[in-house]
Design a protein around this motif. Sequence first.
Motif, PDB file in Angstrom:
ATOM      1  N   TYR A  64       2.880 -16.907 -12.093  1.00 24.34           N
ATOM      2  CA  TYR A  64       3.422 -15.755 -11.364  1.00 24.34           C
ATOM      3  C   TYR A  64       2.910 -14.486 -12.037  1.00 24.34           C
ATOM      4  O   TYR A  64       3.027 -14.337 -13.256  1.00 24.34           O
ATOM      5  N   CYS A  65       2.362 -13.586 -11.230  1.00 24.16           N
ATOM      6  CA  CYS A  65       1.804 -12.384 -11.838  1.00 24.16           C
ATOM      7  C   CYS A  65       1.927 -11.180 -10.908  1.00 24.16           C
ATOM      8  O   CYS A  65       2.178 -11.331  -9.710  1.00 24.16           O
ATOM      9  N   THR A  66       1.781 -10.004 -11.525  1.00 18.36           N
ATOM     10  CA  THR A  66       1.913  -8.750 -10.773  1.00 18.36           C
ATOM     11  C   THR A  66       0.772  -7.811 -11.177  1.00 18.36           C
ATOM     12  O   THR A  66       0.227  -7.922 -12.271  1.00 18.36           O
ATOM     13  N   ALA A  67       0.451  -6.891 -10.280  1.00 21.55           N
ATOM     14  CA  ALA A  67      -0.596  -5.908 -10.593  1.00 21.55           C
ATOM     15  C   ALA A  67      -0.261  -4.586  -9.922  1.00 21.55           C
ATOM     16  O   ALA A  67       0.400  -4.550  -8.883  1.00 21.55           O
ATOM     17  N   THR A  68      -0.721  -3.504 -10.558  1.00 15.46           N
ATOM     18  CA  THR A  68      -0.620  -2.177  -9.937  1.00 15.46           C
ATOM     19  C   THR A  68      -1.976  -1.488  -9.997  1.00 15.46           C
ATOM     20  O   THR A  68      -2.794  -1.774 -10.875  1.00 15.46           O
ATOM     21  N   GLY A  69      -2.195  -0.589  -9.062  1.00 17.97           N
ATOM     22  CA  GLY A  69      -3.380   0.276  -9.085  1.00 17.97           C
ATOM     23  C   GLY A  69      -2.906   1.711  -8.988  1.00 17.97           C
ATOM     24  O   GLY A  69      -2.222   2.082  -8.030  1.00 17.97           O
ATOM     25  N   ARG A  70      -3.243   2.517 -10.011  1.00 16.16           N
ATOM     26  CA  ARG A  70      -2.779   3.913 -10.064  1.00 16.16           C
ATOM     27  C   ARG A  70      -3.950   4.854  -9.848  1.00 16.16           C
ATOM     28  O   ARG A  70      -5.088   4.518 -10.205  1.00 16.16           O
ATOM     29  N   ILE A  71      -3.653   6.030  -9.322  1.00 15.69           N
ATOM     30  CA  ILE A  71      -4.722   7.027  -9.115  1.00 15.69           C
ATOM     31  C   ILE A  71      -4.434   8.268  -9.958  1.00 15.69           C
ATOM     32  O   ILE A  71      -3.276   8.528 -10.313  1.00 15.69           O
ATOM     33  N   GLY A  72      -5.498   8.977 -10.318  1.00 15.55           N
ATOM     34  CA  GLY A  72      -5.339  10.208 -11.113  1.00 15.55           C
ATOM     35  C   GLY A  72      -5.255   9.934 -12.598  1.00 15.55           C
ATOM     36  O   GLY A  72      -5.078  10.850 -13.390  1.00 15.55           O
ATOM     37  N   GLY A  73      -5.348   8.683 -13.016  1.00 11.66           N
ATOM     38  CA  GLY A  73      -5.268   8.325 -14.439  1.00 11.66           C
ATOM     39  C   GLY A  73      -4.409   7.090 -14.623  1.00 11.66           C
ATOM     40  O   GLY A  73      -3.682   6.694 -13.698  1.00 11.66           O
ATOM     41  N   PRO A  74      -4.483   6.491 -15.816  1.00 10.41           N
ATOM     42  CA  PRO A  74      -3.738   5.247 -16.060  1.00 10.41           C
ATOM     43  C   PRO A  74      -2.221   5.408 -15.926  1.00 10.41           C
ATOM     44  O   PRO A  74      -1.497   4.444 -15.706  1.00 10.41           O
ATOM     45  N   GLU A  75      -1.732   6.653 -16.070  1.00  6.97           N
ATOM     46  CA  GLU A  75      -0.292   6.902 -15.933  1.00  6.97           C
ATOM     47  C   GLU A  75       0.031   7.585 -14.603  1.00  6.97           C
ATOM     48  O   GLU A  75       1.158   8.038 -14.386  1.00  6.97           O
ATOM     49  N   GLY A  76      -0.947   7.689 -13.726  1.00  8.14           N
ATOM     50  CA  GLY A  76      -0.753   8.380 -12.445  1.00  8.14           C
ATOM     51  C   GLY A  76       0.133   7.577 -11.494  1.00  8.14           C
ATOM     52  O   GLY A  76       0.622   6.490 -11.825  1.00  8.14           O
ATOM     53  N   PRO A  77       0.347   8.107 -10.300  1.00  7.99           N
ATOM     54  CA  PRO A  77       1.200   7.420  -9.330  1.00  7.99           C
ATOM     55  C   PRO A  77       0.591   6.093  -8.863  1.00  7.99           C
ATOM     56  O   PRO A  77      -0.633   5.970  -8.763  1.00  7.99           O
ATOM     57  N   VAL A  78       1.477   5.141  -8.566  1.00  7.99           N
ATOM     58  CA  VAL A  78       1.029   3.840  -8.063  1.00  7.99           C
ATOM     59  C   VAL A  78       0.579   4.015  -6.613  1.00  7.99           C
ATOM     60  O   VAL A  78       1.332   4.504  -5.768  1.00  7.99           O
ATOM     61  N   ALA A  79      -0.675   3.601  -6.331  1.00  9.53           N
ATOM     62  CA  ALA A  79      -1.193   3.654  -4.956  1.00  9.53           C
ATOM     63  C   ALA A  79      -1.089   2.287  -4.286  1.00  9.53           C
ATOM     64  O   ALA A  79      -0.861   2.196  -3.080  1.00  9.53           O
ATOM     65  N   VAL A  80      -1.304   1.229  -5.065  1.00 11.83           N
ATOM     66  CA  VAL A  80      -1.204  -0.138  -4.533  1.00 11.83           C
ATOM     67  C   VAL A  80      -0.568  -1.034  -5.592  1.00 11.83           C
ATOM     68  O   VAL A  80      -0.697  -0.778  -6.792  1.00 11.83           O
ATOM     69  N   ARG A  81       0.111  -2.052  -5.125  1.00 10.51           N
ATOM     70  CA  ARG A  81       0.658  -3.033  -6.086  1.00 10.51           C
ATOM     71  C   ARG A  81       0.675  -4.396  -5.412  1.00 10.51           C
ATOM     72  O   ARG A  81       0.648  -4.507  -4.174  1.00 10.51           O
ATOM     73  N   ALA A  82       0.739  -5.423  -6.246  1.00  7.91           N
ATOM     74  CA  ALA A  82       0.731  -6.787  -5.701  1.00  7.91           C
ATOM     75  C   ALA A  82       1.598  -7.707  -6.538  1.00  7.91           C
ATOM     76  O   ALA A  82       1.716  -7.543  -7.760  1.00  7.91           O
TER      77      ALA A  82
ATOM     78  N   TYR B 294       0.875  -1.179   0.000  1.00  6.07           N
ATOM     79  CA  TYR B 294       0.000   0.000   0.000  1.00  6.07           C
ATOM     80  C   TYR B 294       0.907   1.222   0.000  1.00  6.07           C
ATOM     81  O   TYR B 294       1.615   1.478   0.972  1.00  6.07           O
ATOM     82  N   VAL B 295       0.893   1.967  -1.081  1.00  6.05           N
ATOM     83  CA  VAL B 295       1.869   3.049  -1.270  1.00  6.05           C
ATOM     84  C   VAL B 295       1.259   4.414  -0.956  1.00  6.05           C
ATOM     85  O   VAL B 295       1.912   5.265  -0.355  1.00  6.05           O
ATOM     86  N   LEU B 296       0.003   4.614  -1.376  1.00  4.26           N
ATOM     87  CA  LEU B 296      -0.677   5.898  -1.144  1.00  4.26           C
ATOM     88  C   LEU B 296      -2.090   5.633  -0.616  1.00  4.26           C
ATOM     89  O   LEU B 296      -2.720   4.647  -1.025  1.00  4.26           O
ATOM     90  N   PRO B 297      -2.623   6.518   0.247  1.00  7.34           N
ATOM     91  CA  PRO B 297      -4.027   6.368   0.648  1.00  7.34           C
ATOM     92  C   PRO B 297      -4.942   6.608  -0.553  1.00  7.34           C
ATOM     93  O   PRO B 297      -4.611   7.397  -1.441  1.00  7.34           O
ATOM     94  N   VAL B 298      -6.068   5.899  -0.581  1.00 12.26           N
ATOM     95  CA  VAL B 298      -6.979   5.999  -1.729  1.00 12.26           C
ATOM     96  C   VAL B 298      -8.348   6.490  -1.235  1.00 12.26           C
ATOM     97  O   VAL B 298      -9.105   5.733  -0.619  1.00 12.26           O
ATOM     98  N   PRO B 299      -8.668   7.782  -1.486  1.00  8.72           N
ATOM     99  CA  PRO B 299      -9.935   8.329  -0.979  1.00  8.72           C
ATOM    100  C   PRO B 299     -11.162   7.761  -1.699  1.00  8.72           C
ATOM    101  O   PRO B 299     -11.076   7.320  -2.839  1.00  8.72           O
ATOM    102  N   VAL B 300     -12.303   7.815  -0.984  1.00  5.53           N
ATOM    103  CA  VAL B 300     -13.598   7.463  -1.588  1.00  5.53           C
ATOM    104  C   VAL B 300     -13.803   8.331  -2.826  1.00  5.53           C
ATOM    105  O   VAL B 300     -13.416   9.504  -2.856  1.00  5.53           O
ATOM    106  N   ASP B 301     -14.400   7.738  -3.842  1.00  2.00           N
ATOM    107  CA  ASP B 301     -14.687   8.375  -5.143  1.00  2.00           C
ATOM    108  C   ASP B 301     -13.499   8.320  -6.105  1.00  2.00           C
ATOM    109  O   ASP B 301     -13.641   8.674  -7.268  1.00  2.00           O
ATOM    110  N   THR B 302     -12.350   7.893  -5.608  1.00  5.65           N
ATOM    111  CA  THR B 302     -11.195   7.755  -6.504  1.00  5.65           C
ATOM    112  C   THR B 302     -11.449   6.623  -7.491  1.00  5.65           C
ATOM    113  O   THR B 302     -12.006   5.594  -7.133  1.00  5.65           O
ATOM    114  N   VAL B 303     -11.011   6.829  -8.727  1.00  2.18           N
ATOM    115  CA  VAL B 303     -11.001   5.718  -9.689  1.00  2.18           C
ATOM    116  C   VAL B 303      -9.593   5.120  -9.656  1.00  2.18           C
ATOM    117  O   VAL B 303      -8.604   5.827  -9.883  1.00  2.18           O
ATOM    118  N   LEU B 304      -9.557   3.832  -9.347  1.00  2.96           N
ATOM    119  CA  LEU B 304      -8.272   3.123  -9.319  1.00  2.96           C
ATOM    120  C   LEU B 304      -8.073   2.484 -10.696  1.00  2.96           C
ATOM    121  O   LEU B 304      -8.933   1.741 -11.172  1.00  2.96           O
TER     122      LEU B 304
END
Length: 194
Positions: free
Chosen positions: A135-153, A110-120
């Motif tokens: 084996y697989c990986t995932a990221t969740g970015r905020i502010g747009g598809p190129e935005g900062p990573v908020a969560v990853r796995a 968990y890299v950044l807090p994710v507020p309600v109404d945010t699109v991940l």
Amino acid sequence: MSGRTTALTPPADARPPVRHPEAPAPGEVIGAHYDNCFGCGGGVPHGLHLEVRAGEGVRVTAEFRVREAHQGAPGLAHGGVLATALDETLGSLNWLTRVIAVTGRLETDYVLPVPVDTVLHLDAEVSAVHGRKIYCTATGRIGGPEGPVAVRADAVFIEVKLEHFVNNGRPAEIKAVLSDPDQLKVVRAFEVNP
Ligand SMILES: CCCCCCCCCCCCCC(=O)SCCNC(=O)CCNC(=O)[C@H](O)C(C)(C)COP(=O)(O)OP(=O)(O)OC[C@H]1O[C@@H](n2cnc3c(N)ncnc32)[C@H](O)[C@@H]1OP(=O)(O)O
């Protein structure tokens, strides 16, 4: 060492993943695998309603809007809900390989807090396959598809047969699924896989 990192690192003789020839085309929406799935099903009012799209190679993208029902701290997404969004996106990679696999291990940062109404903006890909282990990986970015990573796995999914669900699921739901023509299409998509 805990052993976690080792389990999430593909061994040296792991293979690259193979995209199934009948995988959905890049850009195509991958429909829900089950209407009552908390991650993707339309039949769960407080579910995540994730809409996943096939990408190039063995990759998918998805969007998830955090709603009030998904809070942990006031105004912020619950970490378990975010892990679910990552898990569901990773699970959708099954459609590109046409291999049914379930989560064996999922490690989340968990890299950044994710507020309600945010699109991940979620993005997942298979990095390697070794036997039944995917084996697989995932990221969740905020502010747009190129935005900062908020969560990853990082995750290892384990290939299973359809019997995994039939033998372990509550009988009422299994019976309902197997008598639903739309759901049977989902099942058959996997049965044709050698
Ligand atoms: C009918 C409806 C159809 C719907 C279809 C779409 C559904 C999609 C749903 C998607 C929804 C979203 C996704 C979800 O939420 S999926 C739901 C959450 N996940 C589960 O419920 C899984 C529960 N666990 C199990 O059932 C078993 O433990 C499984 C099946 C996973 C393995 O038990 P099994 O007895 O079969 O395996 P094995 O012991 O022979 O081991 C085999 C290999 O795997 C390796 N390994 C094992 N465990 C782990 C681990 N934890 N980490 C790392 N590696 C692990 C093991 O070392 C060995 O490797 P090697 O020694 O050979 O190298």
